[in-house]
Structure formats: C-alpha cells, structure tokens
Design a protein around this motif. Structure first.
Motif, PDB file in Angstrom:
ATOM      1  N   GLU A 309      34.853  27.766  -3.133  1.00 46.20           N
ATOM      2  CA  GLU A 309      33.678  26.945  -3.406  1.00 46.20           C
ATOM      3  C   GLU A 309      34.003  25.458  -3.308  1.00 46.20           C
ATOM      4  O   GLU A 309      33.180  24.652  -2.851  1.00 46.20           O
ATOM      5  N   LEU A 310      35.228  25.101  -3.728  1.00 43.32           N
ATOM      6  CA  LEU A 310      35.662  23.715  -3.605  1.00 43.32           C
ATOM      7  C   LEU A 310      35.726  23.300  -2.137  1.00 43.32           C
ATOM      8  O   LEU A 310      35.318  22.187  -1.778  1.00 43.32           O
ATOM      9  N   ASP A 312      33.899  24.468   0.288  1.00 40.86           N
ATOM     10  CA  ASP A 312      32.526  24.276   0.743  1.00 40.86           C
ATOM     11  C   ASP A 312      32.020  22.878   0.370  1.00 40.86           C
ATOM     12  O   ASP A 312      31.408  22.184   1.194  1.00 40.86           O
ATOM     13  N   ARG A 313      32.277  22.448  -0.858  1.00 42.54           N
ATOM     14  CA  ARG A 313      31.809  21.132  -1.302  1.00 42.54           C
ATOM     15  C   ARG A 313      32.541  20.017  -0.547  1.00 42.54           C
ATOM     16  O   ARG A 313      31.938  18.999  -0.192  1.00 42.54           O
ATOM     17  N   CYS A 314      33.842  20.236  -0.319  1.00 39.29           N
ATOM     18  CA  CYS A 314      34.608  19.237   0.434  1.00 39.29           C
ATOM     19  C   CYS A 314      34.055  19.072   1.847  1.00 39.29           C
ATOM     20  O   CYS A 314      33.972  17.955   2.370  1.00 39.29           O
ATOM     21  N   TRP A 315      33.685  20.198   2.478  1.00 40.29           N
ATOM     22  CA  TRP A 315      33.194  20.121   3.853  1.00 40.29           C
ATOM     23  C   TRP A 315      31.887  19.332   3.924  1.00 40.29           C
ATOM     24  O   TRP A 315      31.670  18.552   4.853  1.00 40.29           O
ATOM     25  N   LYS A 316      31.037  19.513   2.928  1.00 37.02           N
ATOM     26  CA  LYS A 316      29.762  18.788   2.920  1.00 37.02           C
ATOM     27  C   LYS A 316      29.985  17.285   2.796  1.00 37.02           C
ATOM     28  O   LYS A 316      29.229  16.495   3.365  1.00 37.02           O
ATOM     29  N   GLN A 317      31.015  16.896   2.071  1.00 36.67           N
ATOM     30  CA  GLN A 317      31.301  15.470   1.899  1.00 36.67           C
ATOM     31  C   GLN A 317      32.376  14.965   2.857  1.00 36.67           C
ATOM     32  O   GLN A 317      32.734  13.793   2.835  1.00 36.67           O
ATOM     33  N   GLY A 331      32.984  14.846  -8.962  1.00 40.07           N
ATOM     34  CA  GLY A 331      31.892  15.185  -8.064  1.00 40.07           C
ATOM     35  C   GLY A 331      32.103  16.470  -7.294  1.00 40.07           C
ATOM     36  O   GLY A 331      31.204  16.931  -6.604  1.00 40.07           O
ATOM     37  N   LEU A 332      33.324  17.043  -7.402  1.00 40.48           N
ATOM     38  CA  LEU A 332      33.625  18.268  -6.666  1.00 40.48           C
ATOM     39  C   LEU A 332      33.947  19.438  -7.594  1.00 40.48           C
ATOM     40  O   LEU A 332      33.645  20.587  -7.270  1.00 40.48           O
ATOM     41  N   SER A 334      33.809  21.130 -11.569  1.00 41.86           N
ATOM     42  CA  SER A 334      33.302  21.077 -12.938  1.00 41.86           C
ATOM     43  C   SER A 334      34.483  21.013 -13.900  1.00 41.86           C
ATOM     44  O   SER A 334      35.639  21.255 -13.516  1.00 41.86           O
TER      45      SER A 334
END
Length: 647
Positions: A309-310, A312-317, A331-332, A334
């Motif tokens: 999941e991390l 996925d969030r990294c790829w978006k940013q 921001g990435l 919790s």
C-alpha cells in the motif's frame, strides 16, 4: 539546540515521528558569576580567519566529515561549546546530520527529524540578529515538547545563557531556498552575546553557512554522478536481459546493493503469470546455501500489505518513502503503519528502510525495498534515484512480458534524450531572447531613465546574460556526457578532417582570448588529418582543451596548439595544447578527469565551470579508443595531449 550540545526539536508523535517529550541530562552548574566570561573574549582571541574553513570542503569526499569540520570550526571561532548542522529533506523534514561538542548528545540527536512546520514556527518567534535567529528561553517554552534540553541551575547573572535559549542561522542557496540550519549552544563564557559579540559571531556563522552551502552543492552533484552509475547499470541490465524475470530481478538487486551501499535490497514484482517474484529469498553471495533462506520479515503478510500500500501511495506522488524510528514518511504512512514498520526494523536489527515504487503509467507493478542496518541517513539524491530505478524496472517488467526488452528500452532512452534536450534548451533560448529584447527596450528608453536606475538595469541584464551562458554550458556538457554513454560502431563512421576542426577552434579561442591579451597559436599540417569519429565529438574535444588553456592562462600569456599525424605501426594523431598559465598540482592531476571535480587552488576555483569539461574530453578520447595525457608545473603552465587512432 540546547543541552550539553544543543536544543533539537523532536517530531510530534501524532506526525508519526519519534515520541514527543523532553529528554533531560544535567549540565555543569555555574555558581560563581565571576566565572562567566564574555563570548567576545573567545571570539576575538581566534586569529584564524573565518574563511579558512572553506579549505575543508576539498579535503574530504565525505560530506559528514566536511560538515563536522565546518561545525567544529564555527563553534571554536564563535566561542561556543557545541554546534550542529541540520538539513531540510524533500520530505518536509529537518534532519540533524552533524552534532559536535558532546558524544552523548551526538548519539541522542544525530539523525533526529523535526517537521519543517515546527522549525518555521520557532523561527517566527525568534529575534532577528542579522544572519542569526535567537529564540530566548521564555519564547521557546511553548515548543518545550519538541525540544531536547538539558537540566541545570541557572547562573545568577542578568545575561546568563538559559536552558531553552536557541541560537540558529538559516542557510539558503543562491535562489533563496532554505537548505538547513546551523546551531550554536552553550557559550564558553556562559553569557548571552551582546550586540558587539553578535556581529563577530555573525561573521563567522555567515562564512560557515556559505561553506556548508558549497559543500552541499558539491555533494549533491557527486551523489548524482555516483547514483547515475548505478542507474545506468540498471538500465543496461534491463535492456540487455534475455532471461526470465527472476534472473533480471537478481541482477538488479546486486547492482542496487552495491550502488546505494545498503545492507539489504528486495525487489518485489509479479512475474508474467502473476505470481510474486520473492527475490529476497535469493542470496547473492557465492557461498550461499543451496536451501532457500528463511522468509524475510518483509514478506510476512501484514508487513507485505503495508509495504504494498505504501508503494501505491509513493507511485501517486512519484517519490520514495523513508522510514525509521526518527523518520515517519509524512503523508504516506499512518501512525499505526509507521509503528509496525519500526517494530519490524527493530526485530531485524536494522535502522531504516526506503521503499521505491516499481511501475509504469498508472500501474504499480511492485516495489524496491532497501534496508540499512548500520546507518540512519538517506539523501534526497538516493530517494530520487530510487524512483528512477523503479521506473526503469517497471518498463523492464512490461518488456519482459511482451518479449521486446532490448528494442523498446533503446527506443525509449533515445526519445527521452531528445525530449530532455528540447525541454532544457527551449526555455533557455527563450530566456536569452527575452534578455535581448529587454536590452533593446532599455536602449530605446534610456534617455528618459534616471542614470542610477539605468545602471542597475544594465547590471541586471548582464547578470542574466552571464547566468544564461553558464546554464547553456551546463546543459551542453550534460547532454554531451549523456550522448557519450552510447558507444558508436567505429567502422560505420565517416572520417573527419581534424585539421579543419582544430583550425576553427583556434580561430574562435583567439577571439575569446584577445581581451586579456592572450595569443592562441596554431601549428597545423597543411593537409587534412583524418580521424574516424563523429564531428560534434571532435569539436567538443578540441574546444574544451583549447578553451581550458585560455581560461587558466595569465593575461598576456600564450596558448600553443599543435596537431601531428604519425604513420608508425598503426596510424595515430596527437593533438597537443600547451599554456604558460596557473598549472595543476600533482594532487589535482590525480583527479583531474573526474566528473564535477574542481581544484582547491583559489586561482582555479575562481574561474567559472561545471567540472565536466575534462571528464568529457577523457570520455571522448576513450570512446574512440584513444588516450589523454597531462603534464603540468604549478605556476608555469600545463600541456594536454590527446592521441586518437588515425585513418
């Protein structure tokens, strides 16, 4: 910074960082006011000029060692027991990278992370002391939960240095961007500095800040070059890989481990059938056991889910995520996810990890996990390079599925290079054009402009022109370096007349040298001298050698250019460029052809340049199976000889 060494902000636990709170250690108690000595007595007693610290920048390639030397010199000159250097990271955090003055404090504070917002809050409460910012004890109390501070009795003196006093200096680059902070704590005399002392401290701190900025710029360029090597190897590996995906993953893992200097590397991507490629199970050492190793903690279900999941969030940013007990990937992650990864790190005996997504387009294909067991720090350059590698791996995965590895990767790189050339050169050309137009408009309006304003505008336009010329040179050098990565097929090249290329270079250099009274003399054959090479490469090679000779010559000096063709066992061509300028020391000659190397000689360092010219020369001659040699006598000139195969 304020304990035995300094006061350091601590990240809020709600931000996912280190637990908030105040660590307390006793300080020496000052009971006799007569023992308090003014700071100026220490500052003014130092005879060494503040700018001497600049020499430290060239003494070591280790940034931490350089920053430590700068910080220790700053504390000594300013009359303080302790000092520190902290840097802003691209993740919106401030990290302490060097702490001096107390080993215990260094162990507790080095690598400490504070959200940038907290530091800016402290600065807003600070008194403006020129290049310094001072947050007095009473104002700093509101940040107590974020401050590491020692415990001590206060001396009975109205100007006594108090426990929460903070003295810091922001560091900015030429564009005004905030790069980090310098900190001083515990004046040797035990007193807050008065106005006269502040001026002396400010001079030394300003010199130290400028030194740190130079060190950071050099380090970032060197880091970029170092990591570019690993990135290039990854690109070449994924382009040339002819085997199944697990073999590709194993090769990339070894490259990344060596290139980034990490203890563990795990590349997790699905294979062509959708099954996970668990490359961490592959031990890359020659003495690896034949039986599969125990499944690493990173593949345990909960941890694998958090890392996926991390990613996925990294790829978006389009960024990497760094996690340790001090760094929380704001921001990435919790708070619960951060706590879990920190627990896994501790159980594994490791200090920190970095996750970079592997993907392409809108699709995340996996991630690269790098783990350090003996170091906390990760540079922004490493984080950026890891993202680039994730992109390259993502393309390789798709290429492997489509069985078009080498062809597609090659076409992509060529297109990327052309796009980069346009993206860099077009805005630069526009800036130059606008500068010309502004100059013409100024000339037309000059009769109606107040003379002082006209002079300011002229200086500004001249500055724009110089900056544009320098940027154009950097762009050209970087593109030349990139182009030289591709080895040509020499037999397919059309021979080029090197005599004509050298003659043109001599003519151009003569015009540039004339204002300084330097003569450029050419001794050339009266017939063509043919070399099998690309014409553009030869032009860059010759212009760099002749241009350098002019740049480092004394006024009214002489530059001699000689071209000789021989027909021994194998035909060869020797281009010799000599000058009677500042010369090069033996120590500098050993590193002369390294990328971004700049001499510590003040005369050489004062001349503008990127440190790429001679690296390009060396790569060019090696590209065409030649060699480059240099002889020099400091103060009496240098001679460069480039030998290439003839036709």
């Amino acid at each position: 910074m304020n304990d035995d060494t300094e006061t350091t902000p601590q990240a809020r636990s709600g931000d996912g960082g280190a637990p908030a709170g105040t660590a307390v250690r006793p300080r020496p108690v000052v009971s006799d006011p007569a023992s308090l000595v003014p700071v100026a007595s220490q500052v003014d007693a130092v005879s060494a000029p503040a700018v001497d610290v600049v020499t430290a920048l060239y003494a070591s390639t280790d940034l931490s060692a350089t920053l430590r030397e700068v910080a220790e010199g700053m504390a000594h000159r300013c009359g303080f027991h302790s000092s520190a250097v902290s840097l802003f990271r691209s993740s919106e955090e401030l990290e302490f990278v060097v702490v001096t003055g107390d080993p215990d404090a260094e162990e507790a504070l080095r690598g400490d992370i504070t959200p940038t917002s907290e530091i800016l809050g402290m600065m807003s409460q600070a008194l403006d002391w020129g290049p310094l910012r001072f947050v007095p004890h009473d104002r700093a109390l509101q940040f107590a939960e974020h401050i590491y501070v020692g415990s001590e009795d206060e001396a009975p003196h109205p100007r006594a240095w108090r426990p929460y006093d903070m003295l810091m200096a922001p560091m900015r680059d030429a564009r005004g961007q905030l790069l980090g902070m310098l900190w001083l704590d515990r004046p040797i005399g035990g007193l807050r500095p008065d106005e006269h002392q502040r001026a002396s401290i400010a001079r030394h701190v300003d010199a130290a800040a400028r030194s740190v900025v130079v060190a950071l710029e050099q380090h970032r360029l060197a880091e970029a070059v170092r990591l570019a090597g690993a990135t290039r190897r990854v690109v070449r590996t994924v382009s040339a890989q002819k085997h199944r995906l697990p073999d590709l993953v194993q090769a990339v893992q070894e490259i990344v481990r060596e290139g980034f200097g990490v203890d563990e590397v795990h590349v997790l991507v699905p294979d062509a059938f959708g099954w996970p490629t668990a490359d961490p199970l592959l031990d890359l050492h020659e003495d690896a056991p034949t039986e599969p190793a125990e499944t690493p903690p990173w593949l345990e279900p909960r941890t694998a889910l958090v890392l996926g999941e991390l990613a996925d969030r990294c790829w978006k940013q389009q960024r990497s995520a760094i996690c340790s007990a001090q760094r929380s990937a704001p921001g990435l992650l919790s708070s619960d996810e951060h706590a879990h990864l920190v627990e896994v790190l501790a159980a594994s005996g490791c200090e920190s990890l970095m996750v970079a997504p592997v993907g392409t387009g809108n699709e995340v294909l996996g991630h690269v996990l790098m783990v350090r067991c003996r170091r906390l720090d990760w540079s922004d350059e490493e984080a950026d390079a890891a993202v680039d590698i994730g992109h390259d791996l993502g393309r390789a995965v798709l290429t492997a599925r489509a069985r078009q590895r080498e062809e597609e990767a090659s076409r992509y790189r060529e297109q990327l290079m052309r796009t980069m050339a346009h993206e860099l050169k077009n805005p630069l050309a526009a800036s130059i054009g606008f500068g010309i137009v502004m100059g013409e408009l100024l000339d037309e309006a000059r009769p109606g402009i107040e003379p002082g304003l006209a002079q300011q505008l002229d200086r500004s336009l001249a500055g724009i022109g110089r900056a544009s010329d320098r940027l154009r040179g950097i762009v050209d050098d970087l593109l030349a370096m990139a182009r030289l990565e591709r080895a040509p097929s020499l037999r397919s090249l059309t021979p080029v007349d090197l005599t004509a290329v050298v003659a043109d270079a001599v003519t151009m250099a003569s015009g540039q040298a004339a204002p300084r009274g330097i003569r450029v003399l050419g001794t050339l054959p009266d017939h063509p001298v043919m070399v099998r090479a690309e014409s553009a490469d030869l032009q860059i090679l010759v212009s760099n050698l002749v241009g350098n000779a002019v740049k480092y010559s004394y006024p009214d000096g002489e530059v001699r250019v000689r071209l000789i063709a021989t027909q021994d066992e194998e035909p060869s061509v020797a281009l010799t460029v000599s000058d009677d300028g500042i010369g090069i020391s033996l120590e500098d000659q050993a590193r002369l052809f390294e990328e971004f190397f700049r001499s510590a000689n003040p005369e050489a360092a004062s001349a503008p340049g990127t440190g790429l010219g001679l690296a390009i020369v060396k790569r060019t001659v090696e590209r065409y199976e030649g060699r480059i040699e240099v002889t020099s006598d400091p103060g009496h000139g240098s001679t460069f000889t480039a030998v290439l195969p003839g036709v």
